[in-house]
Scaffold this active site. Structure first.
Site, PDB file in Angstrom:
ATOM      1  CE1 TYR A  63      -4.067   1.906   0.290  1.00  0.00           C
ATOM      2  CE2 TYR A  63      -2.853   3.183   1.924  1.00  0.00           C
ATOM      3  CZ  TYR A  63      -3.947   3.031   1.094  1.00  0.00           C
ATOM      4  OH  TYR A  63      -4.914   4.011   1.046  1.00  0.00           O
TER       5      TYR A  63
HETATM    6  P1  NAD Z   1     -13.654   1.708  -0.077  1.00  0.00           P
HETATM    7  O1  NAD Z   1     -13.172   0.315   0.049  1.00  0.00           O
HETATM    8  O2  NAD Z   1     -14.903   2.124   0.598  1.00  0.00           O
HETATM    9  O3  NAD Z   1     -13.783   2.089  -1.628  1.00  0.00           O
HETATM   10  C1  NAD Z   1     -12.923   1.602  -2.606  1.00  0.00           C
HETATM   11  C2  NAD Z   1     -13.771   1.262  -3.829  1.00  0.00           C
HETATM   12  O4  NAD Z   1     -12.894   0.889  -4.885  1.00  0.00           O
HETATM   13  C3  NAD Z   1     -14.721   0.085  -3.572  1.00  0.00           C
HETATM   14  O5  NAD Z   1     -16.048   0.450  -3.901  1.00  0.00           O
HETATM   15  C4  NAD Z   1     -14.185  -1.009  -4.476  1.00  0.00           C
HETATM   16  O6  NAD Z   1     -15.195  -1.824  -5.013  1.00  0.00           O
HETATM   17  C5  NAD Z   1     -13.495  -0.196  -5.562  1.00  0.00           C
HETATM   18  N1  NAD Z   1     -12.473  -0.991  -6.226  1.00  0.00           N
HETATM   19  C6  NAD Z   1     -11.495  -1.738  -5.666  1.00  0.00           C
HETATM   20  N2  NAD Z   1     -10.790  -2.361  -6.603  1.00  0.00           N
HETATM   21  C7  NAD Z   1     -11.323  -2.009  -7.797  1.00  0.00           C
HETATM   22  C8  NAD Z   1     -11.036  -2.355  -9.146  1.00  0.00           C
HETATM   23  N3  NAD Z   1     -10.048  -3.208  -9.459  1.00  0.00           N
HETATM   24  N4  NAD Z   1     -11.785  -1.809 -10.126  1.00  0.00           N
HETATM   25  C9  NAD Z   1     -12.800  -0.960  -9.823  1.00  0.00           C
HETATM   26  N5  NAD Z   1     -13.125  -0.615  -8.568  1.00  0.00           N
HETATM   27  C10 NAD Z   1     -12.396  -1.136  -7.573  1.00  0.00           C
HETATM   28  O7  NAD Z   1     -12.439   2.611   0.418  1.00  0.00           O
HETATM   29  P2  NAD Z   1     -12.312   4.205   0.456  1.00  0.00           P
HETATM   30  O8  NAD Z   1     -11.892   4.557   1.811  1.00  0.00           O
HETATM   31  O9  NAD Z   1     -13.482   4.882  -0.134  1.00  0.00           O
HETATM   32  O10 NAD Z   1     -11.041   4.359  -0.488  1.00  0.00           O
HETATM   33  C11 NAD Z   1     -11.013   5.149  -1.651  1.00  0.00           C
HETATM   34  C12 NAD Z   1      -9.573   5.550  -1.940  1.00  0.00           C
HETATM   35  O11 NAD Z   1      -9.071   6.302  -0.834  1.00  0.00           O
HETATM   36  C13 NAD Z   1      -8.612   4.377  -2.102  1.00  0.00           C
HETATM   37  O12 NAD Z   1      -7.701   4.669  -3.149  1.00  0.00           O
HETATM   38  C14 NAD Z   1      -7.897   4.326  -0.767  1.00  0.00           C
HETATM   39  O13 NAD Z   1      -6.622   3.754  -0.874  1.00  0.00           O
HETATM   40  C15 NAD Z   1      -7.823   5.798  -0.441  1.00  0.00           C
HETATM   41  N6  NAD Z   1      -7.612   6.131   0.972  1.00  0.00           N
HETATM   42  C16 NAD Z   1      -8.531   5.806   1.917  1.00  0.00           C
HETATM   43  C17 NAD Z   1      -8.296   6.145   3.235  1.00  0.00           C
HETATM   44  C18 NAD Z   1      -9.270   5.797   4.316  1.00  0.00           C
HETATM   45  O14 NAD Z   1      -8.894   5.797   5.486  1.00  0.00           O
HETATM   46  N7  NAD Z   1     -10.523   5.510   4.004  1.00  0.00           N
HETATM   47  C19 NAD Z   1      -7.125   6.826   3.586  1.00  0.00           C
HETATM   48  C20 NAD Z   1      -6.220   7.144   2.595  1.00  0.00           C
HETATM   49  C21 NAD Z   1      -6.478   6.803   1.288  1.00  0.00           C
END
Ligand code: NAD
Length: 262
Positions: free
Chosen positions: A157
């Site tokens: 990650y």
């Molecule tokens: P989440 O798991 O709720 O959403 C991620 C979405 O991406 C899901 O709906 C999933 O189905 C989709 N996804 C995963 N793999 C995929 C693929 N191969 N093709 C199409 N869709 C795909 O998580 P989130 O918190 O909403 O995360 C969104 C972004 O934010 C991510 O890039 C994550 O790394 C980043 N992020 C999140 C946090 C946090 O704490 N929530 C912190 C830093 C960064």
């Protein structure tokens, strides 16, 4: 009702997830038409319905961003349906396993890189071809504070999000001649939700010198490392994304904005 984005079309990936959907709601409230891309069919359907309730056009697209052919087909379908793509929120991502680097599962490393880096590149490449032709585009990539300072036990990650910040910088230079701005956001600890619970639990399970083996303690330790002494709410992200997509940030490109409580 604000309509600063009326006439604009936004494509969001990971649009059925927490951050993607929150941003879709925000952009829809600002009048943009919304194309939601995700690979979770059920969540996607619900998301499309919820976003359409703002009275804007909303369509959902099942697509796995690791599949370049599927990404090409999907982007072509979005352009055919909406006429154009003005905004891209390139946000789909996967957190991966938690283990020290010497034990990190090899197949999971590949999967994280495939989704977070290759997937993001596929979408960025394909959508920017369309934007280059139109000489207009605003792109926000979702990185993470894990891409600014490597956290323990998150080899894949952390590496993937450092890559996204690099990709953002490179793309901002390649696309600047075409009136396309490319920026990134870096959320840190956001909660409540799956990602928060999962990282607290899994960091505890690893049992490294950095965190307690008790998930409740891990949560305290993580929050204790944040100057603002709380985790961020998902709702604190969409305004930053809207800022970077809109013209209030007209002289900003290649920037990574932390959303991290200090
Ligand atoms: P989440 O798991 O709720 O959403 C991620 C979405 O991406 C899901 O709906 C999933 O189905 C989709 N996804 C995963 N793999 C995929 C693929 N191969 N093709 C199409 N869709 C795909 O998580 P989130 O918190 O909403 O995360 C969104 C972004 O934010 C991510 O890039 C994550 O790394 C980043 N992020 C999140 C946090 C946090 O704490 N929530 C912190 C830093 C960064």
């Amino acid at each position: 009702k604000s309509a600063r984005f009326s006439g604009r079309v936004a494509l969001l990936t990971g649009a059925a997830g927490n951050i993607g959907l929150a941003c879709a709601h925000r952009l829809a409230r600002s009048g943009a038409a919304i194309a939601l891309l995700d690979m979770n069919a059920q969540a996607l359907q619900a998301a499309e319905k919820a976003v359409a309730a703002h009275g804007v056009k909303a369509r959902s697209y099942m697509c796995d961003v690791t599949d370049i052919a599927a990404v090409r087909d999907t982007v072509a379908a979005v352009v055919a349906e909406f006429g154009a793509i003005d905004f891209l929120f390139n946000n789909a991502g996967y957190q991966g396993a938690f283990a020290p680097v010497q034990d990190y599962p090899e197949d999971d490393f590949a999967r994280v890189m495939d989704i977070n880096v290759r997937g993001a590149f596929h979408v960025l490449r394909t959508v920017s071809q369309h934007m280059v032709a139109r000489k207009f585009g605003r792109i926000v990539n979702t990185a993470s504070m894990a891409g600014v300072q490597g956290p323990p036990n998150m080899a894949a990650y952390g590496a993937s999000k450092f890559a996204i910040i690099g990709l953002t910088e490179v793309a901002s230079k390649d696309l600047a001649p075409y009136n396309i701005r490319v920026n990134a956001i870096s959320p840190a600890f956001m909660g409540p939700g799956m990602m928060w619970d999962r990282q607290v639990e899994l960091q505890a399970k690893v049992g490294s010198q950095y965190f307690s083996t008790d998930p409740k303690e891990v949560a305290k330790q993580m929050i204790g490392s944040v100057p603002m002494r709380r985790y961020g709410s998902i709702e604190e992200i969409p305004g930053v994304v809207e800022f970077l997509l809109g013209e209030d940030s007209s002289y900003m490109t290649g920037v990574n904005l932390p959303i991290a409580g200090g």
